[in-house]
Scaffold this motif. Structure first.
Motif, PDB file in Angstrom:
ATOM      1  N   PRO A 274      -8.902  -6.876  -4.598  1.00  0.00           N
ATOM      2  CA  PRO A 274      -7.437  -6.846  -4.527  1.00  0.00           C
ATOM      3  C   PRO A 274      -6.819  -5.828  -5.484  1.00  0.00           C
ATOM      4  O   PRO A 274      -5.844  -5.152  -5.135  1.00  0.00           O
ATOM      5  N   THR A 275      -7.388  -5.717  -6.685  1.00  0.00           N
ATOM      6  CA  THR A 275      -6.867  -4.732  -7.641  1.00  0.00           C
ATOM      7  C   THR A 275      -7.103  -3.314  -7.141  1.00  0.00           C
ATOM      8  O   THR A 275      -6.230  -2.436  -7.274  1.00  0.00           O
ATOM      9  N   PHE A 276      -8.267  -3.053  -6.565  1.00  0.00           N
ATOM     10  CA  PHE A 276      -8.593  -1.735  -6.004  1.00  0.00           C
ATOM     11  C   PHE A 276      -7.578  -1.365  -4.927  1.00  0.00           C
ATOM     12  O   PHE A 276      -7.074  -0.236  -4.883  1.00  0.00           O
ATOM     13  N   LEU A 277      -7.247  -2.311  -4.067  1.00  0.00           N
ATOM     14  CA  LEU A 277      -6.287  -2.053  -2.994  1.00  0.00           C
ATOM     15  C   LEU A 277      -4.875  -1.861  -3.538  1.00  0.00           C
ATOM     16  O   LEU A 277      -4.118  -1.020  -3.048  1.00  0.00           O
ATOM     17  N   ALA A 278      -4.510  -2.623  -4.562  1.00  0.00           N
ATOM     18  CA  ALA A 278      -3.194  -2.451  -5.177  1.00  0.00           C
ATOM     19  C   ALA A 278      -3.074  -1.076  -5.821  1.00  0.00           C
ATOM     20  O   ALA A 278      -2.032  -0.415  -5.721  1.00  0.00           O
ATOM     21  N   ASP A 279      -4.156  -0.635  -6.482  1.00  0.00           N
ATOM     22  CA  ASP A 279      -4.152   0.703  -7.080  1.00  0.00           C
ATOM     23  C   ASP A 279      -4.001   1.779  -6.005  1.00  0.00           C
ATOM     24  O   ASP A 279      -3.294   2.776  -6.190  1.00  0.00           O
ATOM     25  N   ALA A 280      -4.674   1.577  -4.868  1.00  0.00           N
ATOM     26  CA  ALA A 280      -4.580   2.544  -3.778  1.00  0.00           C
ATOM     27  C   ALA A 280      -3.164   2.609  -3.221  1.00  0.00           C
ATOM     28  O   ALA A 280      -2.654   3.684  -2.868  1.00  0.00           O
ATOM     29  N   ALA A 281      -2.490   1.460  -3.167  1.00  0.00           N
ATOM     30  CA  ALA A 281      -1.125   1.413  -2.635  1.00  0.00           C
ATOM     31  C   ALA A 281      -0.161   2.231  -3.484  1.00  0.00           C
ATOM     32  O   ALA A 281       0.825   2.774  -2.972  1.00  0.00           O
ATOM     33  N   ALA A 282      -0.447   2.332  -4.782  1.00  0.00           N
ATOM     34  CA  ALA A 282       0.458   3.049  -5.687  1.00  0.00           C
ATOM     35  C   ALA A 282       0.579   4.523  -5.346  1.00  0.00           C
ATOM     36  O   ALA A 282       1.549   5.176  -5.744  1.00  0.00           O
ATOM     37  N   TYR A 283      -0.386   5.075  -4.621  1.00  0.00           N
ATOM     38  CA  TYR A 283      -0.379   6.506  -4.287  1.00  0.00           C
ATOM     39  C   TYR A 283      -0.009   6.762  -2.829  1.00  0.00           C
ATOM     40  O   TYR A 283      -0.225   7.844  -2.306  1.00  0.00           O
ATOM     41  N   ARG A 284       0.554   5.758  -2.149  1.00  0.00           N
ATOM     42  CA  ARG A 284       0.850   5.887  -0.726  1.00  0.00           C
ATOM     43  C   ARG A 284       2.326   5.642  -0.444  1.00  0.00           C
ATOM     44  O   ARG A 284       3.042   5.071  -1.255  1.00  0.00           O
ATOM     45  N   GLN A 285       2.723   6.056   0.739  1.00  0.00           N
ATOM     46  CA  GLN A 285       4.082   5.792   1.182  1.00  0.00           C
ATOM     47  C   GLN A 285       4.096   5.666   2.700  1.00  0.00           C
ATOM     48  O   GLN A 285       3.132   6.024   3.362  1.00  0.00           O
ATOM     49  N   GLY A 286       5.181   5.130   3.247  1.00  0.00           N
ATOM     50  CA  GLY A 286       5.298   4.995   4.685  1.00  0.00           C
ATOM     51  C   GLY A 286       4.250   4.058   5.265  1.00  0.00           C
ATOM     52  O   GLY A 286       3.886   3.044   4.657  1.00  0.00           O
ATOM     53  N   PRO A 287       3.729   4.383   6.456  1.00  0.00           N
ATOM     54  CA  PRO A 287       2.731   3.527   7.113  1.00  0.00           C
ATOM     55  C   PRO A 287       1.471   3.320   6.273  1.00  0.00           C
ATOM     56  O   PRO A 287       0.867   2.245   6.304  1.00  0.00           O
ATOM     57  N   ALA A 288       1.054   4.337   5.518  1.00  0.00           N
ATOM     58  CA  ALA A 288      -0.141   4.206   4.687  1.00  0.00           C
ATOM     59  C   ALA A 288       0.076   3.172   3.586  1.00  0.00           C
ATOM     60  O   ALA A 288      -0.828   2.405   3.242  1.00  0.00           O
ATOM     61  N   LEU A 289       1.275   3.134   3.018  1.00  0.00           N
ATOM     62  CA  LEU A 289       1.605   2.133   2.005  1.00  0.00           C
ATOM     63  C   LEU A 289       1.594   0.732   2.621  1.00  0.00           C
ATOM     64  O   LEU A 289       1.035  -0.204   2.044  1.00  0.00           O
ATOM     65  N   ARG A 290       2.181   0.590   3.806  1.00  0.00           N
ATOM     66  CA  ARG A 290       2.214  -0.703   4.470  1.00  0.00           C
ATOM     67  C   ARG A 290       0.796  -1.216   4.742  1.00  0.00           C
ATOM     68  O   ARG A 290       0.493  -2.396   4.544  1.00  0.00           O
ATOM     69  N   ALA A 291      -0.085  -0.301   5.189  1.00  0.00           N
ATOM     70  CA  ALA A 291      -1.464  -0.695   5.486  1.00  0.00           C
ATOM     71  C   ALA A 291      -2.178  -1.163   4.226  1.00  0.00           C
ATOM     72  O   ALA A 291      -2.912  -2.161   4.240  1.00  0.00           O
TER      73      ALA A 291
END
Length: 334
Positions: A274-291
């Motif tokens: 879960p932490t790995f995925l949260a870290d990944a979300a920090a660098y995304r926006q739009g549909p990629a952030l939602r995913a």
């Protein structure tokens, strides 16, 4: 010597108060778990006890390990220091080498009453007595109410250092009687220094992985020590970067974490994804952030169910790694 790295403002504020002759009798040390509040509390307790018995103590926060009070403190035999914390369960089984025993759910009212009863005698080595409660969040309701008497009518010379990860849940009457010292997560440089001191045999790859996983909390990072977290992170990064169309990467990871002997690493994996995925979300926006956010929420739910329901380890790893694989189909720059 108790090792203290970071939190310079807290050190300066406490030392100024201790040196100014108007030291508050109760301090609430607040901040995220594992950032060093309890270590600070023990170091502050040692400083107060040493200064109370030695008028020539140098004006610094740290106390030399060769000082006679430091030796008593390190041996756990200083008569004017009290540490209140959760005790091992009476019926707890031997956890095995290198693992901590199961602890009681709370600090009991009986422990607090025994503490208050000890105040009937005067301090032995100086006019000062110090009480550390780690953590005050762990006090059962009756224990918290009992402690109030000690905070409302503290014996002369007694200082309370109360460690709290969740101060908002404390009784308002306890918070109102304390001066607050706030502790923030450590930066990467200080994290690296703490971990290098604590894990002298760890290589740089593992230390970097622990710094990332700790997210400013040395206590959290040290919980992963010796579990080869760098290999788990590398596997997750590989799956996130290239996907896993033939399932080979997920199968390999699942097979490595499924055996009973790998249970500590499997538990680390449940926390890490879960932490790995949260870290990944920090660098995304739009549909990629939602995913990424959807994958994070699902991973958190699966990890919780895996702990509560004892789900099959191999299947759980495969499913959670599949969520990581979705990052490849929705890249950060996509």
């Amino acid at each position: 010597m108790i090792s203290l790295i970071g939190h310079d403002r807290a050190h300066e504020a406490f030392l100024a108060a201790a040196s100014g002759g108007a030291l508050h009798h109760a301090w609430l040390l607040t901040g995220p778990a594992g950032v060093g509040k309890a270590t600070f509390a023990r170091a502050a307790a040692l400083r107060l006890l040493a200064a109370a018995s030695d008028a020539n103590l140098p004006p610094a926060f740290d106390v030399s390990p060769d000082h006679r009070i430091a030796k008593l403190f390190a041996a756990g035999s200083h008569p004017d220091f009290r540490l209140l914390q959760r005790l091992p369960k009476k019926d707890a089984k031997d956890p095995g080498e290198g693992r901590a025993p199961d602890l009681a759910r709370n600090v009991s009212v009986d422990q607090v009453r025994a503490l208050l009863a000890s105040f009937a005698t005067t301090p032995a080595l100086s006019p000062r007595r110090v009480v550390v409660i780690d953590a005050i969040d762990d006090l059962e309701r009756a224990a918290a109410n009992a402690l109030l008497k000690g905070l409302e009518e503290p014996p002369a010379g007694t200082v309370f250092l109360l460690v709290s990860h969740m101060p908002g849940r404390l009784l308002p009457t306890i918070r109102s009687r304390c001066r607050v010292l706030r502790f923030e997560p450590l930066g990467e440089e200080n994290m690296a220094r703490v971990l290098a001191d604590a894990l002298s045999e760890a290589d740089q790859t593992e230390l970097r992985a622990l710094v990332r996983a700790g997210a400013g909390s040395p206590g959290r990072a040290l919980g992963y020590a010796g579990l080869d977290l760098a290999t788990i992170d590398a596997a997750l990064a590989s799956i996130a970067g290239g996907g896993d169309r033939d399932n080979a990467r997920r199968l390999k990871l699942a097979q490595s974490l499924a055996p009973k002997a790998a249970q500590p690493r499997y538990e680390a994996f449940l926390e890490r994804v879960p932490t790995f995925l949260a870290d990944a979300a920090a660098y995304r926006q739009g549909p990629a952030l939602r995913a990424a956010l959807d994958a994070h929420a699902q991973a958190r739910d699966i990890a919780g169910a895996a702990r509560g329901l004892s789900l099959d380890a191999a299947a759980t790893v495969f499913e959670m790694a599949g969520l990581v694989a979705t990052l490849a189909s929705a890249p950060a720059n996509g």
